[in-house]
Motif scaffolding. Sequence first.
Motif, PDB file in Angstrom:
ATOM      1  N   MET A   1      -9.127 -42.889  22.963  1.00  0.00           N
ATOM      2  CA  MET A   1      -8.443 -41.874  22.152  1.00  0.00           C
ATOM      3  C   MET A   1      -7.099 -42.391  21.634  1.00  0.00           C
ATOM      4  O   MET A   1      -6.637 -42.054  20.578  1.00  0.00           O
ATOM      5  CB  MET A   1      -8.263 -40.601  22.956  1.00  0.00           C
ATOM      6  CG  MET A   1      -7.699 -39.433  22.149  1.00  0.00           C
ATOM      7  SD  MET A   1      -7.396 -37.984  23.130  1.00  0.00           S
ATOM      8  CE  MET A   1      -8.894 -37.061  22.850  1.00  0.00           C
ATOM      9  N   LYS A   2      -6.447 -43.261  22.431  1.00  0.00           N
ATOM     10  CA  LYS A   2      -5.094 -43.696  22.073  1.00  0.00           C
ATOM     11  C   LYS A   2      -5.080 -44.799  21.017  1.00  0.00           C
ATOM     12  O   LYS A   2      -4.039 -45.037  20.408  1.00  0.00           O
ATOM     13  CB  LYS A   2      -4.382 -44.190  23.333  1.00  0.00           C
ATOM     14  CG  LYS A   2      -3.929 -43.062  24.230  1.00  0.00           C
ATOM     15  CD  LYS A   2      -2.518 -43.273  24.653  1.00  0.00           C
ATOM     16  CE  LYS A   2      -1.906 -41.977  25.157  1.00  0.00           C
ATOM     17  NZ  LYS A   2      -0.526 -42.085  25.466  1.00  0.00           N
ATOM     18  N   GLN A   4      -6.059 -45.274  17.882  1.00  0.00           N
ATOM     19  CA  GLN A   4      -5.617 -45.071  16.499  1.00  0.00           C
ATOM     20  C   GLN A   4      -4.108 -44.899  16.401  1.00  0.00           C
ATOM     21  O   GLN A   4      -3.474 -45.466  15.530  1.00  0.00           O
ATOM     22  CB  GLN A   4      -6.320 -43.861  15.899  1.00  0.00           C
ATOM     23  CG  GLN A   4      -7.699 -44.208  15.357  1.00  0.00           C
ATOM     24  CD  GLN A   4      -8.301 -43.054  14.613  1.00  0.00           C
ATOM     25  OE1 GLN A   4      -8.124 -41.902  14.985  1.00  0.00           O
ATOM     26  NE2 GLN A   4      -9.010 -43.351  13.550  1.00  0.00           N
ATOM     27  N   ASN A   5      -3.554 -44.053  17.349  1.00  0.00           N
ATOM     28  CA  ASN A   5      -2.117 -43.808  17.279  1.00  0.00           C
ATOM     29  C   ASN A   5      -1.340 -45.047  17.673  1.00  0.00           C
ATOM     30  O   ASN A   5      -0.284 -45.323  17.120  1.00  0.00           O
ATOM     31  CB  ASN A   5      -1.729 -42.610  18.141  1.00  0.00           C
ATOM     32  CG  ASN A   5      -0.431 -41.989  17.693  1.00  0.00           C
ATOM     33  OD1 ASN A   5      -0.126 -42.020  16.512  1.00  0.00           O
ATOM     34  ND2 ASN A   5       0.302 -41.444  18.618  1.00  0.00           N
ATOM     35  N   LEU A   8      -1.202 -46.973  14.608  1.00  0.00           N
ATOM     36  CA  LEU A   8      -0.199 -46.456  13.668  1.00  0.00           C
ATOM     37  C   LEU A   8       1.208 -46.817  14.134  1.00  0.00           C
ATOM     38  O   LEU A   8       2.010 -47.351  13.357  1.00  0.00           O
ATOM     39  CB  LEU A   8      -0.335 -44.928  13.523  1.00  0.00           C
ATOM     40  CG  LEU A   8       0.730 -44.237  12.665  1.00  0.00           C
ATOM     41  CD1 LEU A   8       0.499 -44.510  11.188  1.00  0.00           C
ATOM     42  CD2 LEU A   8       0.754 -42.739  12.915  1.00  0.00           C
ATOM     43  N   ASP A  74       2.102 -42.985   7.698  1.00  0.00           N
ATOM     44  CA  ASP A  74       1.057 -41.977   7.478  1.00  0.00           C
ATOM     45  C   ASP A  74       1.411 -41.179   6.218  1.00  0.00           C
ATOM     46  O   ASP A  74       2.478 -41.334   5.638  1.00  0.00           O
ATOM     47  CB  ASP A  74       0.826 -41.106   8.722  1.00  0.00           C
ATOM     48  CG  ASP A  74       1.902 -40.065   8.947  1.00  0.00           C
ATOM     49  OD1 ASP A  74       2.835 -39.977   8.127  1.00  0.00           O
ATOM     50  OD2 ASP A  74       1.820 -39.341   9.939  1.00  0.00           O
ATOM     51  N   GLU A  75       0.465 -40.342   5.774  1.00  0.00           N
ATOM     52  CA  GLU A  75       0.619 -39.745   4.433  1.00  0.00           C
ATOM     53  C   GLU A  75       1.844 -38.848   4.278  1.00  0.00           C
ATOM     54  O   GLU A  75       2.449 -38.819   3.202  1.00  0.00           O
ATOM     55  CB  GLU A  75      -0.656 -39.007   4.025  1.00  0.00           C
ATOM     56  CG  GLU A  75      -1.121 -37.952   4.998  1.00  0.00           C
ATOM     57  CD  GLU A  75      -2.480 -37.395   4.578  1.00  0.00           C
ATOM     58  OE1 GLU A  75      -3.457 -38.148   4.598  1.00  0.00           O
ATOM     59  OE2 GLU A  75      -2.540 -36.208   4.228  1.00  0.00           O
ATOM     60  N   HIS A  77       4.785 -39.160   5.869  1.00  0.00           N
ATOM     61  CA  HIS A  77       5.979 -40.007   5.806  1.00  0.00           C
ATOM     62  C   HIS A  77       6.051 -40.779   4.494  1.00  0.00           C
ATOM     63  O   HIS A  77       7.141 -41.047   3.983  1.00  0.00           O
ATOM     64  CB  HIS A  77       6.044 -40.922   7.032  1.00  0.00           C
ATOM     65  CG  HIS A  77       6.408 -40.168   8.275  1.00  0.00           C
ATOM     66  ND1 HIS A  77       5.455 -39.689   9.136  1.00  0.00           N
ATOM     67  CD2 HIS A  77       7.605 -39.759   8.748  1.00  0.00           C
ATOM     68  CE1 HIS A  77       6.073 -39.031  10.122  1.00  0.00           C
ATOM     69  NE2 HIS A  77       7.373 -39.060   9.906  1.00  0.00           N
TER      70      HIS A  77
ATOM     71  N   ALA B  20      -3.220 -36.133  16.750  1.00  0.00           N
ATOM     72  CA  ALA B  20      -2.630 -37.198  15.923  1.00  0.00           C
ATOM     73  C   ALA B  20      -3.308 -38.538  16.220  1.00  0.00           C
ATOM     74  O   ALA B  20      -3.640 -39.296  15.308  1.00  0.00           O
ATOM     75  CB  ALA B  20      -1.135 -37.292  16.185  1.00  0.00           C
ATOM     76  N   ASP B  21      -3.534 -38.792  17.515  1.00  0.00           N
ATOM     77  CA  ASP B  21      -4.240 -40.027  17.936  1.00  0.00           C
ATOM     78  C   ASP B  21      -5.595 -40.132  17.266  1.00  0.00           C
ATOM     79  O   ASP B  21      -5.981 -41.166  16.738  1.00  0.00           O
ATOM     80  CB  ASP B  21      -4.473 -40.020  19.454  1.00  0.00           C
ATOM     81  CG  ASP B  21      -3.230 -40.370  20.230  1.00  0.00           C
ATOM     82  OD1 ASP B  21      -2.236 -40.731  19.593  1.00  0.00           O
ATOM     83  OD2 ASP B  21      -3.267 -40.280  21.472  1.00  0.00           O
ATOM     84  N   GLU B  22      -6.332 -39.029  17.322  1.00  0.00           N
ATOM     85  CA  GLU B  22      -7.706 -39.011  16.805  1.00  0.00           C
ATOM     86  C   GLU B  22      -7.776 -39.171  15.295  1.00  0.00           C
ATOM     87  O   GLU B  22      -8.741 -39.699  14.765  1.00  0.00           O
ATOM     88  CB  GLU B  22      -8.388 -37.694  17.202  1.00  0.00           C
ATOM     89  CG  GLU B  22      -8.641 -37.543  18.680  1.00  0.00           C
ATOM     90  CD  GLU B  22      -9.766 -38.434  19.189  1.00  0.00           C
ATOM     91  OE1 GLU B  22     -10.531 -38.960  18.376  1.00  0.00           O
ATOM     92  OE2 GLU B  22      -9.856 -38.610  20.419  1.00  0.00           O
ATOM     93  N   GLY B  24      -5.253 -40.539  13.343  1.00  0.00           N
ATOM     94  CA  GLY B  24      -4.493 -41.694  12.851  1.00  0.00           C
ATOM     95  C   GLY B  24      -3.231 -41.350  12.086  1.00  0.00           C
ATOM     96  O   GLY B  24      -2.780 -42.105  11.226  1.00  0.00           O
ATOM     97  N   VAL B  25      -2.656 -40.167  12.391  1.00  0.00           N
ATOM     98  CA  VAL B  25      -1.366 -39.808  11.787  1.00  0.00           C
ATOM     99  C   VAL B  25      -0.364 -39.556  12.912  1.00  0.00           C
ATOM    100  O   VAL B  25      -0.717 -39.607  14.089  1.00  0.00           O
ATOM    101  CB  VAL B  25      -1.478 -38.554  10.871  1.00  0.00           C
ATOM    102  CG1 VAL B  25      -2.356 -38.826   9.676  1.00  0.00           C
ATOM    103  CG2 VAL B  25      -1.975 -37.339  11.642  1.00  0.00           C
ATOM    104  N   PHE B  38       3.078 -29.013   5.163  1.00  0.00           N
ATOM    105  CA  PHE B  38       2.488 -30.184   4.522  1.00  0.00           C
ATOM    106  C   PHE B  38       0.981 -29.988   4.400  1.00  0.00           C
ATOM    107  O   PHE B  38       0.321 -29.634   5.381  1.00  0.00           O
ATOM    108  CB  PHE B  38       2.796 -31.445   5.342  1.00  0.00           C
ATOM    109  CG  PHE B  38       2.139 -32.686   4.822  1.00  0.00           C
ATOM    110  CD1 PHE B  38       2.574 -33.279   3.637  1.00  0.00           C
ATOM    111  CD2 PHE B  38       1.072 -33.256   5.489  1.00  0.00           C
ATOM    112  CE1 PHE B  38       1.955 -34.402   3.148  1.00  0.00           C
ATOM    113  CE2 PHE B  38       0.450 -34.392   5.005  1.00  0.00           C
ATOM    114  CZ  PHE B  38       0.900 -34.965   3.826  1.00  0.00           C
TER     115      PHE B  38
END
Lengths: 137, 64
Positions: A1-2, A4-5, A8, A74-75, A77, B20-22, B24-25, B38
Amino acid sequence: MKNQNDTLAARCKRNTIHLGIWTGAWVLTLALVAFGHKFLWNEDTTISAIMIFINLAVGVGMIIANIKHLNGLDEMHRKIHLEAMGVTLGVTLITGLGYSMLDITNVISYDAEISYLVMIMGITYMFAVLINNFRYK
Amino acid sequence: MKNRLRVLRAEKEITQAQLADETGVSRQTINAIEKGKFDPSLPLAFKIARLFNMSIEEIFEDED
């Protein structure tokens, strides 16, 4: 789960470090041209031209690093920075031309210096990013 | 744009950071979406919808 973040966060950190390094290198080469011309190579125009070329090349690297940094955000920001850039462009244009007019019409006794414009750009961008961050909180 | 994100997240017992993790933001982006400050892009809206096994329309509601 971690994953992707982490990606980023890691990507943002890596891109910010790259941007910092390129910006630092650009400032360093700029300072080298500004002071080296007089104090290091006794106003040799060939060396100055080479150093200016190096400074421009590093500047291109800084621009690419900035684009990579923006694309890595990310979008939301990206939107924050896009709006901040819009504000900065507008403020720089109107204050820059106004400042130039003050010089041309001799309202001010000294020459208009581009360094003031760069300072206005930096301060405007910084405040615009801060205000936008607050708006989307 | 209104959305049911906060409610759905509470039902699934997942935090903003996990969502957010899932997707990707950043967590701030999820928070801004939940507060309606937003509007997410279509790809992000699809990602969120897939995560909750719902359609976009079931989560997001156009206010016009």
